[in-house]
Design a protein around this motif. Sequence first.
Motif, PDB file in Angstrom:
ATOM      1  N   GLN A  27      33.078  36.389  31.141  1.00  0.00           N
ATOM      2  CA  GLN A  27      34.351  35.804  31.543  1.00  0.00           C
ATOM      3  C   GLN A  27      35.136  36.754  32.433  1.00  0.00           C
ATOM      4  OE1 GLN A  27      36.268  34.903  27.839  1.00  0.00           O
ATOM      5  NE2 GLN A  27      35.407  32.847  27.724  1.00  0.00           N
ATOM      6  N   ALA A  28      35.012  38.048  32.184  1.00  0.00           N
ATOM      7  CA  ALA A  28      35.788  39.040  32.932  1.00  0.00           C
ATOM      8  C   ALA A  28      35.204  39.326  34.302  1.00  0.00           C
ATOM      9  CB  ALA A  28      35.872  40.336  32.131  1.00  0.00           C
ATOM     10  N   THR A  29      33.938  38.992  34.515  1.00  0.00           N
ATOM     11  CA  THR A  29      33.271  39.310  35.774  1.00  0.00           C
ATOM     12  C   THR A  29      33.999  38.650  36.941  1.00  0.00           C
ATOM     13  OG1 THR A  29      31.162  39.480  34.639  1.00  0.00           O
ATOM     14  CG2 THR A  29      31.078  39.188  37.020  1.00  0.00           C
ATOM     15  N   GLY A  30      34.415  39.478  37.877  1.00  0.00           N
ATOM     16  CA  GLY A  30      35.056  38.983  39.095  1.00  0.00           C
ATOM     17  C   GLY A  30      36.521  38.624  38.939  1.00  0.00           C
ATOM     18  N   GLN A  31      37.069  38.718  37.744  1.00  0.00           N
ATOM     19  CA  GLN A  31      38.483  38.387  37.557  1.00  0.00           C
ATOM     20  C   GLN A  31      39.335  39.623  37.771  1.00  0.00           C
ATOM     21  OE1 GLN A  31      39.940  36.063  34.414  1.00  0.00           O
ATOM     22  NE2 GLN A  31      38.164  34.729  34.305  1.00  0.00           N
ATOM     23  N   GLU A  32      40.533  39.387  38.260  1.00  0.00           N
ATOM     24  CA  GLU A  32      41.477  40.466  38.503  1.00  0.00           C
ATOM     25  C   GLU A  32      42.766  40.173  37.776  1.00  0.00           C
ATOM     26  OE1 GLU A  32      42.983  42.104  42.416  1.00  0.00           O
ATOM     27  OE2 GLU A  32      40.943  41.477  42.912  1.00  0.00           O
ATOM     28  N   VAL A  33      43.351  41.188  37.185  1.00  0.00           N
ATOM     29  CA  VAL A  33      44.683  41.020  36.613  1.00  0.00           C
ATOM     30  C   VAL A  33      45.684  41.354  37.709  1.00  0.00           C
ATOM     31  CG1 VAL A  33      44.091  41.369  34.196  1.00  0.00           C
ATOM     32  CG2 VAL A  33      44.570  43.326  35.600  1.00  0.00           C
ATOM     33  N   LYS A  34      46.740  40.552  37.790  1.00  0.00           N
ATOM     34  CA  LYS A  34      47.677  40.684  38.901  1.00  0.00           C
ATOM     35  C   LYS A  34      49.044  41.144  38.429  1.00  0.00           C
ATOM     36  CE  LYS A  34      45.267  37.166  41.460  1.00  0.00           C
ATOM     37  NZ  LYS A  34      45.192  35.777  41.818  1.00  0.00           N
ATOM     38  N   LEU A  35      49.712  41.820  39.319  1.00  0.00           N
ATOM     39  CA  LEU A  35      51.076  42.271  39.097  1.00  0.00           C
ATOM     40  C   LEU A  35      51.992  41.053  39.136  1.00  0.00           C
ATOM     41  CD1 LEU A  35      53.048  44.749  38.991  1.00  0.00           C
ATOM     42  CD2 LEU A  35      53.169  44.533  41.467  1.00  0.00           C
ATOM     43  N   LEU A  36      52.791  40.880  38.106  1.00  0.00           N
ATOM     44  CA  LEU A  36      53.731  39.765  38.043  1.00  0.00           C
ATOM     45  C   LEU A  36      55.066  40.159  38.660  1.00  0.00           C
ATOM     46  CD1 LEU A  36      53.026  38.514  34.397  1.00  0.00           C
ATOM     47  CD2 LEU A  36      52.087  37.618  36.536  1.00  0.00           C
ATOM     48  N   ASP A  37      55.807  39.178  39.149  1.00  0.00           N
ATOM     49  CA  ASP A  37      57.110  39.447  39.749  1.00  0.00           C
ATOM     50  C   ASP A  37      58.056  40.135  38.772  1.00  0.00           C
ATOM     51  OD1 ASP A  37      56.454  38.456  42.243  1.00  0.00           O
ATOM     52  OD2 ASP A  37      57.155  36.417  41.795  1.00  0.00           O
ATOM     53  N   VAL A  38      58.003  39.730  37.499  1.00  0.00           N
ATOM     54  CA  VAL A  38      58.889  40.322  36.497  1.00  0.00           C
ATOM     55  C   VAL A  38      58.621  41.829  36.358  1.00  0.00           C
ATOM     56  CG1 VAL A  38      57.422  39.835  34.494  1.00  0.00           C
ATOM     57  CG2 VAL A  38      59.876  39.983  34.191  1.00  0.00           C
ATOM     58  N   THR A  39      57.377  42.225  36.553  1.00  0.00           N
ATOM     59  CA  THR A  39      57.020  43.642  36.476  1.00  0.00           C
ATOM     60  C   THR A  39      57.609  44.390  37.669  1.00  0.00           C
ATOM     61  OG1 THR A  39      54.988  42.977  35.389  1.00  0.00           O
ATOM     62  CG2 THR A  39      55.088  45.239  36.158  1.00  0.00           C
ATOM     63  N   LYS A  40      57.555  43.763  38.841  1.00  0.00           N
ATOM     64  CA  LYS A  40      58.175  44.363  40.030  1.00  0.00           C
ATOM     65  C   LYS A  40      59.680  44.500  39.826  1.00  0.00           C
ATOM     66  CE  LYS A  40      55.003  42.510  43.483  1.00  0.00           C
ATOM     67  NZ  LYS A  40      54.876  41.575  44.614  1.00  0.00           N
ATOM     68  N   GLN A  41      60.293  43.432  39.310  1.00  0.00           N
ATOM     69  CA  GLN A  41      61.740  43.433  39.109  1.00  0.00           C
ATOM     70  C   GLN A  41      62.166  44.497  38.105  1.00  0.00           C
ATOM     71  OE1 GLN A  41      62.402  39.364  37.995  1.00  0.00           O
ATOM     72  NE2 GLN A  41      62.104  38.596  40.075  1.00  0.00           N
ATOM     73  N   ALA A  42      61.309  44.794  37.146  1.00  0.00           N
ATOM     74  CA  ALA A  42      61.621  45.824  36.147  1.00  0.00           C
ATOM     75  C   ALA A  42      61.389  47.232  36.695  1.00  0.00           C
ATOM     76  CB  ALA A  42      60.779  45.606  34.886  1.00  0.00           C
ATOM     77  N   GLY A  43      60.865  47.313  37.912  1.00  0.00           N
ATOM     78  CA  GLY A  43      60.601  48.619  38.509  1.00  0.00           C
ATOM     79  C   GLY A  43      59.377  49.293  37.918  1.00  0.00           C
ATOM     80  N   ALA A  44      58.455  48.480  37.384  1.00  0.00           N
ATOM     81  CA  ALA A  44      57.294  49.024  36.678  1.00  0.00           C
ATOM     82  C   ALA A  44      56.003  48.891  37.485  1.00  0.00           C
ATOM     83  CB  ALA A  44      57.147  48.326  35.332  1.00  0.00           C
ATOM     84  N   GLU A  45      56.121  48.673  38.773  1.00  0.00           N
ATOM     85  CA  GLU A  45      54.945  48.479  39.623  1.00  0.00           C
ATOM     86  C   GLU A  45      54.030  49.703  39.625  1.00  0.00           C
ATOM     87  OE1 GLU A  45      53.973  46.876  44.130  1.00  0.00           O
ATOM     88  OE2 GLU A  45      56.041  46.984  43.428  1.00  0.00           O
TER      89      GLU A  45
END
Length: 148
Positions: A27-45
């Motif tokens: 299931q994990a093959t080829g999948q990517e976890v993405k940065l969410l907007d809320v994470t950017k807004q929290a300054g946690a990029e």
Amino acid sequence: MKLEQKGHITKKERQDKEQVKAILKEQATGQEVKLLDVTKQAGAEDFFKLISNVIREADIDLISLDQFQLNLLAINLQRFSQCEKNINEQGLMIDGKKNPLIAASNIYLKNIQSLFNDLSLSRNARMKQLLNQIQTQKIEDPFKDLIN
């Protein structure tokens, strides 16, 4: 069903667990976890990028369902870092009372530890995973020839 378990398990349980692990890896093959907007807004990029790199280098299989936890981990790391920075600036005591940021820092730390475990990023989780791999590998017995 616990994928990592201490103690004795039957051959059937071991086979079932290996099958589940294989399915999760597929299931994990080829999948990517993405940065969410809320994470950017929290300054946690930056924390998100750091964690993502560690996961990629450690070859840990994550699927898109894990991206929420990964983003939550980055946010908690950012907030914990900010609390610790402010505690260092303000001190442990404010007007003769314990700095309230200490309690917040402890909450973020507990969240971080829990998320690390959930994502198999803690040392204990990695050791359990490695131990299970060692136990399930078909390693030939070096003394087999001596006995026969």
